[in-house]
Design a protein around this motif. Structure first.
Motif, mmCIF file in Angstrom:
data_model
loop_
_atom_site.group_PDB
_atom_site.id
_atom_site.type_symbol
_atom_site.label_atom_id
_atom_site.label_comp_id
_atom_site.label_asym_id
_atom_site.label_seq_id
_atom_site.Cartn_x
_atom_site.Cartn_y
_atom_site.Cartn_z
ATOM 1 N N UNK A 194 -0.760 8.731 7.174
ATOM 2 C CA UNK A 194 -1.843 8.205 7.993
ATOM 3 C C UNK A 194 -3.211 8.247 7.430
ATOM 4 N N UNK A 195 -3.990 9.382 6.451
ATOM 5 C CA UNK A 195 -5.597 8.348 5.818
ATOM 6 C C UNK A 195 -4.627 7.943 4.458
ATOM 7 N N UNK A 196 -4.126 7.778 4.210
ATOM 8 C CA UNK A 196 -3.259 6.504 2.590
ATOM 9 C C UNK A 196 -3.709 5.284 3.324
ATOM 10 N N UNK A 197 -2.990 5.197 4.836
ATOM 11 C CA UNK A 197 -3.422 3.649 4.868
ATOM 12 C C UNK A 197 -4.286 3.811 5.874
ATOM 13 N N UNK A 198 -5.566 3.995 5.372
ATOM 14 C CA UNK A 198 -6.203 3.865 6.495
ATOM 15 C C UNK A 198 -7.305 2.177 6.019
ATOM 16 N N UNK A 199 -6.798 1.703 5.045
ATOM 17 C CA UNK A 199 -7.274 0.188 4.331
ATOM 18 C C UNK A 199 -6.422 -1.209 4.747
ATOM 19 N N UNK A 247 0.958 -1.304 -0.231
ATOM 20 C CA UNK A 247 -0.062 -0.179 0.004
ATOM 21 C C UNK A 247 1.285 1.253 -0.068
#
Lengths: 790, 259, 158
Positions: free
Chosen positions: C125-130, C108
């Motif tokens: 931080x937002x990009x690792x939501x998944x 990711x």
């Protein structure tokens, strides 16, 4: 950042184990393929409580690919024993706790949703699951009224017919009369009712097992996701009586997180092993996440009434705590000890409260068993103490930091006997508090609060000064209190002829980085290069008996065993060196990997001594046995007592109730630190689980006992964008009774954080109390109520 | 997972024709809801018709509208320079659906056809007076969403593209479920010169237009007394109907203030 | 059905049941067990791989959907002994503990870095939501993703 040169104790050495994980070649249980393997699936109770009337396996057995359908009744007929609880707790009146039968596969009664009653083995996972679902649909049961609510359970009819009530034990600790006297003279009494929310552990690797039976040798080998494979072997041999210990090998390869949930011996692993032996086929099983939610032992779940008596000067006089602890449907492996000896004994916290009395009713309900989860008892205790202290400060209009400070046990009071059995060996609570206040810019809070108001936000700051007891010990004392296993740890150091070293430890690493830290310890003590020290763990076939990893014990107990074994290696090395150097043994010094003759320039290296030990040219083998390998078993004298201060600062959006953590400071005293990088990582992880408990997580059953937070759609796991960057620091008061001066760091974050968060939110909003998890609607509603009242 | 057969349609005609042969087939768009549903035995189609080769993706900007092909992935809408230029709030919304991996697979057609009450796109469809184009007809968004996971599509009918009106201004406010990250409430506000339009998702069984609020105009500062029909509001672990209604008001004001 | 997959630059022709998930082919047929399965609701991200250069959850994609496409898994990142800059950063920043979520997290992170030049901490931080990690509290992962992104940029320009 680590340096290339320094790999000793105290250096942030990069982890040895990382390369295999970042390149995708770690070897977790489910990664292992066995020739001829078959797949297991479990038929599980769809009901919280039911009696099995009829279980016909015919249809499932005839389904495509099905190799065997084995039921609880067959398991009982095979004479397999139940799953034991390893700690016998006694009630106030001296009676033993009530223990329900816990057959690995249920055969008469089903006691929670997910309770397994049959194992299906098939040629593919799909076929096994299909047949298991068919069994679930076809089993004939009489549904019984479940007991789900902890609050009502003690008054409800017993869920287990053989027991007299749903109270497992009614336990107490402390001096009730002294406590009463304290309240009688109190100037002020602060009272609170608290719930400690049920948590679901959620190690990212689901539980799994692969069992292989060798007909030729009668040996059973189990690869499984365990934090303590020797305990699995012991229970399978001595209690379940599946196979004798010498015919059982349990291997826990790479394990993807545990947090307590992989300490225990579960139905599924036992059943897989039994099925492999019975069907003479390798059998594998990996839990789906849904199964993990239903069956991995849950954590916490308390209801508590507590009160604190204070003098007019704000001194704590006495504390009274009464708790109902949910144990779930059966007693999991260490369930009984968690809300008692790991909870009641921690109620002194960091304070010199002279009288404390704690009562705990362990209670059965038709829910998944509850057992140790990161912190295990100590987060619950800290939450009670630190919420009470915070409320006291708010009621007295005192500075919460100052109220804590005046009540601290002072550095000159150690060793300190608490009123709840423990003797704290050392500590300096003022030091960690001061440092934390500085990091948090506590003095500047008022200005930040005003600025937040300008933005329409409510800002608050909350403290939590926690203490924990780690490295459970000593064995004799614990066994007097009901423990069913010893609490020591083993280590073996084998020096190879070329001087490289293999370290065997009974501790187990499932994320903690022992392959690195333990190598640092041995490399330092023996002067062997770090990259020539290999750490082996997790295999009963390769190691002496060990007790695994839980309760932040590995470095304090397992590390101490390593020191003891190293000392033996050095002692023998000196005898060999004395021969090689033709000197008296008393003349030999050992330092930095070199044996030398005092006041001379004569020396031999550790590697030369190792070589001589195996190729004993100049060493008389009648005086010194060949070889260089030593074992040690270390039993600690006392617990270790990590402690520290956590400070949380939040902003609450009054329009929505949403909470943002703006800052989180943790200053912990772990004693000496072997690898600061790893310790900091442990703190980050612990804090996140503590914040998860405070803000996000709760396992919820509906009135029928169905788990309604059974997936990540409903059970909220903390994610990267929920969290701040933590400010983490340490103070050091070395543990006084172990050779490394270490205390343990794995659980501190989860122990201290929840109270800090709730204290910050109650401060921000001016609420007296609010129950965890602090979901936005709950906060918004509380603010609405407050607004209406005002 | 249950057994099913899989085929990849090579054109819209091919897709519709394969569907006609049996009633038990389902169209597979991005699969980010359908595949988990099949895995959890919540759905058991006998056949899947993959639309990824049917030529249904792409973004076209006209003078008054922007049209997004049904198979256009959320990530592509979020990153599209054209969408960011014409309707930045729509790109913003697409960039907040699910997570990065879901956005890399999930499509606008799949999301709209699924009509999840907590999906993000429906708010924008309502707020931007969108027209849902199918192989058979054009359906205005307001008439498209009709119930919990229910919409105006007939059996076998396939969304081909969604056409949005380009507004003068627009903003999307989302209050996400902390666990699933779906919208507890999502409000898409748009202005067309002086006319305001409010689309709400998450709150009720299906996305709806909050016409009562629209009448209060762009300068609105208080919606607390504006009527809001809560008869079909959702209520769950994370948000009661009352709280959702409150959030609709709060988020609408926030969205409108950004127009 | 017959499918063609190029996985980590090796072409494969496979015969799989229509309902096979991509992750099942990777872990089973191809024995690439670095890609993990951590949930059954498409949320944890332990199974993230790249398909035609985009990160996807391989538990939520059929192998058939990947027919004719290029798949990269965690095993395909390093060039012999030489680690990918993102792998290097994860090690250097202590961004992993038990290692189970790590492969998905790295896959990711690489996609995130490739798509968003000049990443900020908040975007990471937002990009690792998944991707869910239960061990690290994400702090060191975020640090690693920022460092890895810089490393990737440096490698691309050198």
């Amino acid at each position: 950042m680590a340096t290339e040169e320094n790999t000793g104790i105290g250096a942030s050495v990069l982890r040895k184990e990382d390369r295999r994980f970042i390149t995708g070649v770690g070897r977790y249980t489910d990664d292992i393929q066995v020739s001829g393997q078959t797949y297991a699936a479990f038929a599980r109770s769809l009901w919280a409580r039911a009696r099995i009337d009829k279980l016909d396996t015919g249809v499932a057995a005839a389904m495509p690919g099905v190799i065997g359908v084995l039921t609880g009744a067959e398991m009982a007929a095979d004479g397999l024993g139940g799953l034991p609880c390893g700690w016998l707790v006694k009630s106030k009146d001296g009676s033993d706790m009530q223990q329900p039968e816990h057959p690995p596969l249920a055969h008469t009664h089903l006691n929670f949703v997910g309770d397994a009653f049959a194992i299906v083995v098939a040629d593919t996972e799909e076929h096994a699951q299909g047949a298991a679902r068919a069994l679930e649909q076809s089993v004939e049961v009489t549904e019984l009224t479940p007991v789900v609510s902890l609050a009502d359970a003690t008054q409800s009819a017993p869920i287990h017919e053989a027991l007299t009530s749903n109270v497992c034990y009614d336990w107490e600790i402390g001096d009730k009369a002294a406590c009463k006297a304290g309240f009688a003279v109190a100037d002020r009494v602060v009272e609170v009712e608290l719930s400690n929310n049920r948590l679901i552990p959620n190690a990212m690797e689901p539980r799994a097992a692969i069992a292989e039976y060798s007909t030729g040798t009668d040996e059973l080998t189990i690869h499984t996701t365990s934090q303590n494979p020797h305990l699995v072997r012991l229970i399978l041999a001595a209690f379940v009586q599946l196979a004798p210990e010498h015919k059982l090998r349990v291997i826990a390869p790479d394990v993807g997180g545990g947090f307590g949930s992989k300490i225990f011996v579960y139905s599924e692993e036992v059943s897989v092993a039994w099925a492999a032996k019975k069907l003479r086929r390798p059998v594998r099983w990996t839990a789906t996440r849904s199964e993990s939610f239903l069956t991995d032992a849950h954590g916490r779940d308390h209801l508590t009434k507590a009160k604190l008596a204070l003098s007019s000067e704000g001194k704590f006089l006495a504390m009274q705590v009464a708790t109902k602890a949910n144990l779930g449907a059966y007693l999991s492996t260490f369930a009984s000890s968690v809300p008692t000896y790991l909870y009641g004994t921690l109620m002194a916290g960091q304070y010199a409260t002279p009288a404390i009395h704690v009562e705990v009713q362990g209670t059965f309900t038709n829910t998944c068993p509850v057992d140790a989860y990161r912190g295990a008892g100590r987060p619950e205790a800290t939450f009670v103490v630190e919420r009470l202290v915070e409320m006291a400060a708010r009621q007295l209009r005192a500075d919460p930091a100052e109220l804590r400070r005046v009540n601290f046990i002072k550095p000159d009071q150690f060793p300190y006997q608490t009123p709840v059995a423990l003797v704290y060996d050392t500590g300096n609570y003022e030091a960690s508090l001061s440092q934390a206040l500085q990091h948090a810019d506590y003095a500047g809070f008022a200005a930040r609060q005003r600025a937040a108001e300008g933005r329409g936000k409510l800002r608050g700051i909350g403290l939590s000064c926690y203490i924990e007891a780690c490295g459970l010990a000593p064995s004799q004392l614990a066994m007097n209190l009901g423990a069913g296993v010893g609490l020591w740890e083993s280590a073996e150091i084998r020096v190879n002829p070329t001087g490289s070293v293999v370290v065997f430890t009974g501790s187990h690493s499932h994320g903690q980085g022992h392959e690195t830290t333990f190598a640092q310890v041995v490399s330092s003590t023996l002067g062997v290069p770090f990259d020539q020290v290999e750490v082996v763990h997790g295999d009963t076939g390769r190691l002496d008996f060990g007790l695994g990893t839980y309760g932040s014990r590995s470095i304090a107990v397992g590390g101490s065993a390593l020191i003891r074994a190293s000392e033996k290696i050095i002692a023998k090395g000196k005898r060999i060196a004395a021969h090689l150097l033709q000197a008296g043994i008393d003349e030999i010094d050992f330092q930095d990997g070199v044996f030398s003759v005092q006041a001379s320039n004569q020396s031999v290296t550790f590697a030369e001594v190792a070589f001589a030990a195996y190729i004993p040219n100049n060493v008389p083998t009648d005086e010194v046995e060949p070889g260089l390998a030593e074992k040690a078993f270390y039993d600690p004298e006392n617990f270790t007592y990590p402690a520290g201060t956590h400070i949380c600062e939040v902003e609450v959006d009054p329009e929505t109730g949403k909470i943002d953590i703006i800052q989180f400071v943790a200053v912990d005293d772990f004693g000496e630190v072997i690898n600061p990088m790893i310790v900091e990582g442990q703190v980050h992880g612990g804090l996140t689980q503590g914040i998860g408990q405070a803000l996000f997580e709760r396992g919820i059953y509906d009135d029928n006992g169905q788990l309604i937070t059974g997936s990540y759609m409903d059970y909220c796991m903390p994610r990267a964008d929920d969290l701040p960057n933590y400010v983490v620091d340490t103070t050091v008061t070395p543990c006084t009774h172990n050779p490394l001066g270490v205390k343990g760091c794995g659980e501190a974050g989860a122990i201290g954080a929840p109270a800090a968060v709730v204290n910050a939110v109650t401060h921000a909003t001016g609420m007296k109390d609010i129950s965890m998890p602090l979901h936005p609607e709950k906060v918004w509603r509380a603010l609405q109520r407050k607004r209406r009242a005002a | 997972m249950n057994e099913f057969s899989y085929s990849r349609a090579t054109s819209l005609r091919d897709a519709v024709r394969s569907q006609d042969k049996s009633g038990k087939a389902k169209y597979l768009a991005g699969g980010q809801t359908l595949l988990p549903s099949i895995k959890q035995l919540l759905d058991a189609p006998e056949r899947l018709i993959d639309l990824s080769g049917a030529g249904l993706d792409g973004i076209e900007v006209g003078r008054k509208t922007i049209t997004i092909g049904a198979m256009t992935r959320h990530a592509d809408v979020a990153a599209s320079a054209q969408v960011r230029e014409a309707i930045p709030a729509l790109a913003d919304l697409a960039g907040r659906i699910g997570d990065a991996q879901v956005r890399n697979r999930g499509t606008i057609g799949g999301s709209v056809a699924n009509s999840d009450p907590a999906a993000d796109y429906p708010a924008a469809l309502i707020g931007l007076c969108a027209i849902v184009h199918t192989n058979a007809r054009k359906i205005p968004a307001e008439k498209f969403f009709v119930g919990l996971f229910q919409n105006a599509l007939k059996s076998g009918e396939l969304i081909t593209k969604v056409e949005f009106e380009i507004p003068t201004g627009a903003a999307y406010e989302k209050f996400a479920n902390p666990a699933s990250r779906y919208a507890i409430v999502g409000v898409f506000a748009a202005s067309f010169d002086h006319v305001m339009r409010i689309g709400v998702t998450g709150a009720a069984h299906f996305a709806f237009r909050w016409a009562e609020a629209e009448g209060h105009g762009l300068g609105v500062k208080d919606l607390s007394n504006v009527s809001l029909d809560q008869s079909r509001f959702n209520s769950d672990l994370y948000a009661s109907a009352t709280y959702r209604a409150h959030l609709v008001r709060v988020l609408t004001l926030r969205a409108v203030s950004r127009l | 059905m017959q499918i063609r997959l190029t996985v980590n630059n090796t072409a494969h022709q496979l015969d799989v049941p229509d309902n096979t998930l991509l992750v099942e082919v990777l872990r089973g047929e191809l024995a690439l067990t670095g890609t993990h399965i951590g949930c059954d609701t498409s949320q944890c991200g332990a199974c993230v791989v790249h398909v035609d250069g985009r990160s996807v959850k391989s538990c939520t994609m059929l192998a058939a959907q990947a027919d004719g496409q290029e798949v990269t898994t965690i095993e395909g990142l390093a060039d012999g002994e030489s680690l990918h800059p993102m792998q290097e950063a994860f090690k250097n920043c202590h961004a992993l503990q038990c290692g189970f979520c790590t492969p998905g997290m790295i896959m990711s992170a690489i996609d995130l870095a490739q798509r968003s030049p000049g990443l900020t901490e908040a975007e990471v931080r937002r990009g690792l939501e998944g991707n869910i990690c239960r061990c690290t509290g994400y702090q060191n992962i975020v640090k690693a993703v920022l460092a890895g992104a810089s490393g990737m940029k440096a490698a691309a320009t050198s």
